[in-house]
Design a protein around this motif. Structure first.
Motif, PDB file in Angstrom:
ATOM      1  N   GLN A  64       0.990  -1.355  -0.086  1.00  0.00           N
ATOM      2  CA  GLN A  64      -0.156   0.065  -0.015  1.00  0.00           C
ATOM      3  C   GLN A  64       1.051   1.261   0.234  1.00  0.00           C
ATOM      4  N   THR A  65       1.944   1.146   0.172  1.00  0.00           N
ATOM      5  CA  THR A  65       2.846   2.452   0.210  1.00  0.00           C
ATOM      6  C   THR A  65       3.755   2.073  -0.871  1.00  0.00           C
ATOM      7  N   GLU A  66       4.877   2.991  -1.197  1.00  0.00           N
ATOM      8  CA  GLU A  66       5.602   2.898  -2.332  1.00  0.00           C
ATOM      9  C   GLU A  66       6.358   1.411  -2.421  1.00  0.00           C
ATOM     10  N   PHE A  67       6.133   0.538  -3.850  1.00  0.00           N
ATOM     11  CA  PHE A  67       6.961  -0.453  -3.959  1.00  0.00           C
ATOM     12  C   PHE A  67       8.015  -0.040  -4.833  1.00  0.00           C
ATOM     13  N   ASN A  68       9.326  -0.603  -4.521  1.00  0.00           N
ATOM     14  CA  ASN A  68      10.384  -0.195  -5.126  1.00  0.00           C
ATOM     15  C   ASN A  68      11.173  -1.661  -5.691  1.00  0.00           C
ATOM     16  N   ILE A  69      11.509  -1.577  -7.041  1.00  0.00           N
ATOM     17  CA  ILE A  69      11.913  -3.091  -7.289  1.00  0.00           C
ATOM     18  C   ILE A  69      13.329  -2.708  -7.866  1.00  0.00           C
ATOM     19  N   GLU A  70      14.456  -3.252  -7.357  1.00  0.00           N
ATOM     20  CA  GLU A  70      15.907  -3.043  -7.737  1.00  0.00           C
ATOM     21  C   GLU A  70      16.274  -4.350  -8.484  1.00  0.00           C
ATOM     22  N   GLY A  71      17.172  -3.985  -9.658  1.00  0.00           N
ATOM     23  CA  GLY A  71      17.922  -4.919 -10.404  1.00  0.00           C
ATOM     24  C   GLY A  71      18.706  -4.465 -11.377  1.00  0.00           C
ATOM     25  N   ASN A  72      19.455  -5.385 -11.895  1.00  0.00           N
ATOM     26  CA  ASN A  72      20.144  -5.036 -13.180  1.00  0.00           C
ATOM     27  C   ASN A  72      19.190  -5.269 -14.346  1.00  0.00           C
ATOM     28  N   PRO A  73      19.136  -4.444 -15.038  1.00  0.00           N
ATOM     29  CA  PRO A  73      17.958  -4.347 -16.058  1.00  0.00           C
ATOM     30  C   PRO A  73      18.325  -5.424 -17.199  1.00  0.00           C
ATOM     31  N   ASN A  74      18.229  -6.430 -16.941  1.00  0.00           N
ATOM     32  CA  ASN A  74      18.427  -7.455 -18.362  1.00  0.00           C
ATOM     33  C   ASN A  74      17.009  -7.791 -18.487  1.00  0.00           C
ATOM     34  N   GLN A  88       8.613   2.582  -8.379  1.00  0.00           N
ATOM     35  CA  GLN A  88       9.639   3.061  -8.356  1.00  0.00           C
ATOM     36  C   GLN A  88      10.915   1.757  -8.790  1.00  0.00           C
ATOM     37  N   VAL A  89      11.531   1.924 -10.012  1.00  0.00           N
ATOM     38  CA  VAL A  89      12.568   0.987 -10.309  1.00  0.00           C
ATOM     39  C   VAL A  89      13.931   1.593  -9.824  1.00  0.00           C
ATOM     40  N   THR A  90      14.643   0.668  -9.113  1.00  0.00           N
ATOM     41  CA  THR A  90      16.079   1.136  -9.183  1.00  0.00           C
ATOM     42  C   THR A  90      17.049   0.322  -9.775  1.00  0.00           C
ATOM     43  N   LEU A  91      17.880   1.120 -10.703  1.00  0.00           N
ATOM     44  CA  LEU A  91      18.984   0.332 -11.609  1.00  0.00           C
ATOM     45  C   LEU A  91      19.970   0.022 -11.025  1.00  0.00           C
ATOM     46  N   VAL A  92      20.555  -1.450 -10.822  1.00  0.00           N
ATOM     47  CA  VAL A  92      21.867  -1.606 -10.226  1.00  0.00           C
ATOM     48  C   VAL A  92      22.659  -2.465 -11.073  1.00  0.00           C
ATOM     49  N   PRO A  93      23.981  -2.106 -11.205  1.00  0.00           N
ATOM     50  CA  PRO A  93      24.761  -2.999 -12.217  1.00  0.00           C
ATOM     51  C   PRO A  93      25.222  -4.302 -11.596  1.00  0.00           C
ATOM     52  N   ASP A  94      24.708  -5.043 -10.998  1.00  0.00           N
ATOM     53  CA  ASP A  94      24.903  -6.400 -10.422  1.00  0.00           C
ATOM     54  C   ASP A  94      25.157  -7.202 -11.348  1.00  0.00           C
ATOM     55  N   ALA A  95      26.516  -7.982 -11.354  1.00  0.00           N
ATOM     56  CA  ALA A  95      26.891  -9.137 -12.128  1.00  0.00           C
ATOM     57  C   ALA A  95      26.089 -10.201 -11.341  1.00  0.00           C
ATOM     58  N   GLU A  96      25.955 -11.379 -11.996  1.00  0.00           N
ATOM     59  CA  GLU A  96      24.884 -12.590 -11.600  1.00  0.00           C
ATOM     60  C   GLU A  96      25.611 -13.073 -10.316  1.00  0.00           C
ATOM     61  N   ASP A  97      26.862 -13.068 -10.113  1.00  0.00           N
ATOM     62  CA  ASP A  97      27.492 -13.839  -9.244  1.00  0.00           C
ATOM     63  C   ASP A  97      27.732 -13.190  -7.925  1.00  0.00           C
ATOM     64  N   VAL A  98      27.553 -11.808  -7.928  1.00  0.00           N
ATOM     65  CA  VAL A  98      27.955 -10.945  -6.784  1.00  0.00           C
ATOM     66  C   VAL A  98      26.968 -11.510  -5.362  1.00  0.00           C
TER      67      VAL A  98
END
Length: 237
Positions: A64-74, A88-98
């Motif tokens: 019901q509040t703000e939903f934020n999805i983080e991740g690498n935009p593959n 909100q979407v937060t773009l994070v440059p994660d490698a798959e193995d971190v």
């Protein structure tokens, strides 16, 4: 007042360790909101080792509040976000193995890619934020991508806080001033805790939101989730 978004990845990690649905991620999110948090953050990774893609689908109509999805935009992540349309979407440059997020974007090198991704999300009315290190050149680069906000990667602050908190906060405060001048909103996250959050808030101008997961959930093992959330909210006033 700076908004508190609680990252619930660690609750999913605990659930996945045993199988089944205990603790229940959706129920945890509802309780966190009831205790006063102003947002829920999830960071699904390709191996789904904590938050699963299905969790996102289960949460989107419950939060019901703000939903934020983080991740690498593959492609898979982009499809998930566009189907579920969080606030909100937060773009994070994660490698798959971190193990966990460990760097921000090079917003200059990846300018064209980020512009394309951000345009896709903004066309669907989703606010965008880019995870960046506290360096002015990355802030200026972020502005050129068209993002709405930046999220400052605060691990260096948390480490430096133990030795010289005034030096540790300096690059973050300077980047916040620049971001505000450029018209960007300012989020922050990574290794923020009850130990350092009040000092961070007091010395960070224009701070819109913090996203806190690992420390908050760990602290809650000793003090209880409701008590810990209320402490964060008090420190963020």
């Amino acid at each position: 007042m700076t908004r508190l978004s609680v990252n619930i990845n660690k609750i999913a990690t605990l659930r996945n360790a045993r199988g089944g649905n205990v603790p229940n991620v959706v129920e945890a999110a509802q309780n966190i909101e009831a205790f006063g948090a102003e947002g829920i953050t999830v960071h699904p990774r390709p191996d789904e080792r904590h938050i699963r893609y299905q969790d996102v689908r289960d949460l989107v109509n419950v939060v019901q509040t703000e939903f934020n999805i983080e991740g690498n935009p593959n492609p898979e992540f982009m499809e998930l976000v566009l189907q579920n349309k969080p606030a909100q979407v937060t773009l994070v440059p994660d490698a798959e193995d971190v193990l966990t997020s460990n760097a921000g974007w090079d917003t200059i090198k990846h300018k064209s890619f980020l512009q394309e991704v951000i345009q896709s999300f903004k066309a669907e009315g989703i606010r965008t934020s880019i995870f960046v290190n506290p360096d002015k050149k990355w802030i200026e680069g972020a502005k050129a991508t068209g993002t709405d906000r930046i999220e400052l990667y605060t691990e260096a602050f948390a480490v430096g806080f133990q030795h010289d908190k005034n030096e540790a906060i300096k690059p973050y405060a300077e980047c916040a001033e620049l971001a505000h001048h450029l018209g960007l909103g300012i989020n922050a996250g990574h290794d923020l805790s009850l130990q350092n959050i009040q000092f961070f808030k007091q010395n960070m101008p224009y701070l819109d939101e913090v996203s806190i997961g690992h420390a908050l959930i760990a602290e809650s093992l000793y003090e209880g989730l409701e008590s810990v959330i209320k402490k964060y909210l008090e420190f963020l006033k």
